[in-house]
Scaffold this active site. Structure first.
Site, PDB file in Angstrom:
ATOM      1  N   SER A 186       0.811  -1.216   0.000  1.00  0.00           N
ATOM      2  CA  SER A 186       0.000   0.000   0.000  1.00  0.00           C
ATOM      3  C   SER A 186       0.846   1.268   0.000  1.00  0.00           C
ATOM      4  CB  SER A 186      -0.925   0.010   1.228  1.00  0.00           C
ATOM      5  OG  SER A 186      -0.177   0.123   2.418  1.00  0.00           O
ATOM      6  N   THR A 214      -1.738   2.580   3.136  1.00  0.00           N
ATOM      7  CA  THR A 214      -1.216   3.902   3.514  1.00  0.00           C
ATOM      8  C   THR A 214      -0.499   3.873   4.859  1.00  0.00           C
ATOM      9  OG1 THR A 214      -3.060   4.946   2.360  1.00  0.00           O
ATOM     10  CG2 THR A 214      -1.835   6.343   3.866  1.00  0.00           C
ATOM     11  N   THR A 232       1.487   6.774   0.387  1.00  0.00           N
ATOM     12  CA  THR A 232       0.620   5.684  -0.078  1.00  0.00           C
ATOM     13  C   THR A 232       0.785   5.437  -1.570  1.00  0.00           C
ATOM     14  OG1 THR A 232      -1.696   4.910  -0.066  1.00  0.00           O
ATOM     15  CG2 THR A 232      -1.348   7.197  -0.670  1.00  0.00           C
ATOM     16  N   ARG A 283      -5.656   9.385 -10.432  1.00  0.00           N
ATOM     17  CA  ARG A 283      -6.499   9.643  -9.252  1.00  0.00           C
ATOM     18  C   ARG A 283      -5.617  10.022  -8.048  1.00  0.00           C
ATOM     19  NH1 ARG A 283      -6.612   7.157  -3.855  1.00  0.00           N
ATOM     20  NH2 ARG A 283      -8.696   7.446  -3.016  1.00  0.00           N
ATOM     21  N   THR A 292      -5.978   7.101   7.099  1.00  0.00           N
ATOM     22  CA  THR A 292      -5.935   6.072   6.060  1.00  0.00           C
ATOM     23  C   THR A 292      -7.386   5.633   5.854  1.00  0.00           C
ATOM     24  OG1 THR A 292      -5.706   4.139   7.501  1.00  0.00           O
ATOM     25  CG2 THR A 292      -3.691   5.285   6.909  1.00  0.00           C
ATOM     26  N   GLY A 293      -7.634   4.947   4.769  1.00  0.00           N
ATOM     27  CA  GLY A 293      -9.000   4.508   4.501  1.00  0.00           C
ATOM     28  C   GLY A 293      -9.494   5.089   3.184  1.00  0.00           C
TER      29      GLY A 293
HETATM   30  N1  ASP Z   1      -6.429   6.785   1.904  1.00  0.00           N
HETATM   31  C1  ASP Z   1      -5.765   6.161   0.804  1.00  0.00           C
HETATM   32  C2  ASP Z   1      -6.336   6.698  -0.481  1.00  0.00           C
HETATM   33  O1  ASP Z   1      -7.520   6.939  -0.565  1.00  0.00           O
HETATM   34  C3  ASP Z   1      -5.881   4.670   0.747  1.00  0.00           C
HETATM   35  C4  ASP Z   1      -5.822   3.913   2.023  1.00  0.00           C
HETATM   36  O2  ASP Z   1      -5.538   4.476   3.066  1.00  0.00           O
HETATM   37  O3  ASP Z   1      -6.052   2.690   2.003  1.00  0.00           O
HETATM   38  O4  ASP Z   1      -5.578   6.817  -1.420  1.00  0.00           O
END
Ligand code: ASP
Length: 312
Positions: free
Chosen positions: A45, A168, A186, A196, A219-220
């Site tokens: 990630s 992330t 990330t 993106r 994160t998320g």
């Molecule tokens: N927040 C990160 C993103 O949207 C991805 C993640 O944390 O899993 O790129």
């Protein structure tokens, strides 16, 4: 002194702490810790070995913020250079800008003499091939299993990030002088549409630090943190006098206004306040985070506070 990170930051905790313990800055500590996660090929990630976009290209996002000067640097959709966090820092230190994206970010890395490399490892490529070739309906794929170039926009809604809840890295440090800094890096949402950007490089969305009040990093599901300005909101709630957990809960509650299906909301946050309080929250049960503060012989992992998303 205080250092907290998302659990995948474990590989960088000792190096970051050493910097703090030697009297170094919070900014140096969060950068050093993050670089070791960017180096880790087992972490799909972040950085080298990260999962690629729909076309099989690894694109990195990162940001760093110095809470004492409120200076920040960020890079987005960076290809071919693993140390996105260092490039973000150099943007902050050397350019009159906050963020560079895509080709401009890669150009800046080349100008600085950073090593160009292919960030896509074979294990990550294999998951991409299986994820795309195996999960997308046949009409979206060419003979090799890759997404057909003119159907990317439709495939983007169907491809599922295998580590959506776990990607992330976040680091936040408070140094001996009380300065707070935060770093986020990330490879973003796996199988994302090329170009993106998520919340990680957006100051205020996935990352914010202000040494007077505290810092937060996410994160998320980045799109949600972008729409709600989650990291900045958390620091503003701290500024209004909330405790650190209360401030995070208030920022999570803001996500309820976004009209999402609660079952799909994924958000994780680590946060500190200026007095050395800290916490971590998650909409997923059983997640942990790493922390170390004065008096501890090594870092520890602790469970995150679970927050059930309510939705509308
Ligand atoms: N927040 C990160 C993103 O949207 C991805 C993640 O944390 O899993 O790129």
């Amino acid at each position: 002194m205080l250092l907290i990170a998302s659990s995948n930051g474990d590989v960088g905790m000792d190096a970051a702490w050493e910097i703090l313990a030697a009297g170094g800055s919070a900014l140096d500590a969060v950068e050093a810790g993050t670089r070791l996660v960017e180096d880790n090929p087992a972490d799909h990630s972040v950085g080298y070995g990260g999962f690629p976009n729909l076309l099989g290209e690894v694109e990195l996002d990162a940001s760093i913020m110095d809470g004492s000067s409120l200076r920040a640097g960020a890079v987005g959709a960076l290809r071919g250079y693993r140390y996105a966090i260092t490039l973000a820092r150099r943007v902050m230190d050397e350019l009159p800008h906050v963020m560079l994206a895509g080709e401009g970010a890669a150009r800046f890395a080349a100008e600085l003499g950073m090593e160009r490399e292919d960030l896509l490892t074979e294990p990550a490529a294999q998951v991409w091939r299986e994820g795309i070739a195996g999960r997308l309906p046949e009409q979206f794929r060419d003979a090799q299993g890759a997404v057909m170039a003119d159907l990317l926009r439709r495939a983007a809604g169907l491809a599922t990030d295998p580590e959506r809840a776990a990607g992330t890295v976040n680091f936040i440090a408070q140094d001996r002088a009380g300065r707070i800094a935060s770093a986020v890096s990330t490879s973003g949402w796996a199988w994302k549409y090329p170009g993106r950007l998520g919340d990680s490089p957006i100051i205020g969305a996935g990352n914010y630090a202000d040494s007077r009040y505290g810092a937060a990093a996410c994160t998320g599901w980045g799109e949600l943190a972008m729409r709600a300005c989650t990291a900045r909101s958390t620091v503003l709630y701290l500024r209004q006098g909330m405790g650190v957990e209360q401030a995070c809960r208030a920022a999570f509650a803001d996500l309820d206004d976004l009209g999402m299906d609660p079952a799909k909301v994924i958000m994780n946050m680590v946060a500190v306040d200026a007095a050395g309080g800290f916490t971590a929250l998650s909409t997923a049960d059983g997640r942990s985070f790493a922390f170390r503060r004065d008096g501890m012989g090594s870092f520890d992992l602790a469970p995150r506070v679970y927050v059930a998303p309510r939705g509308l």
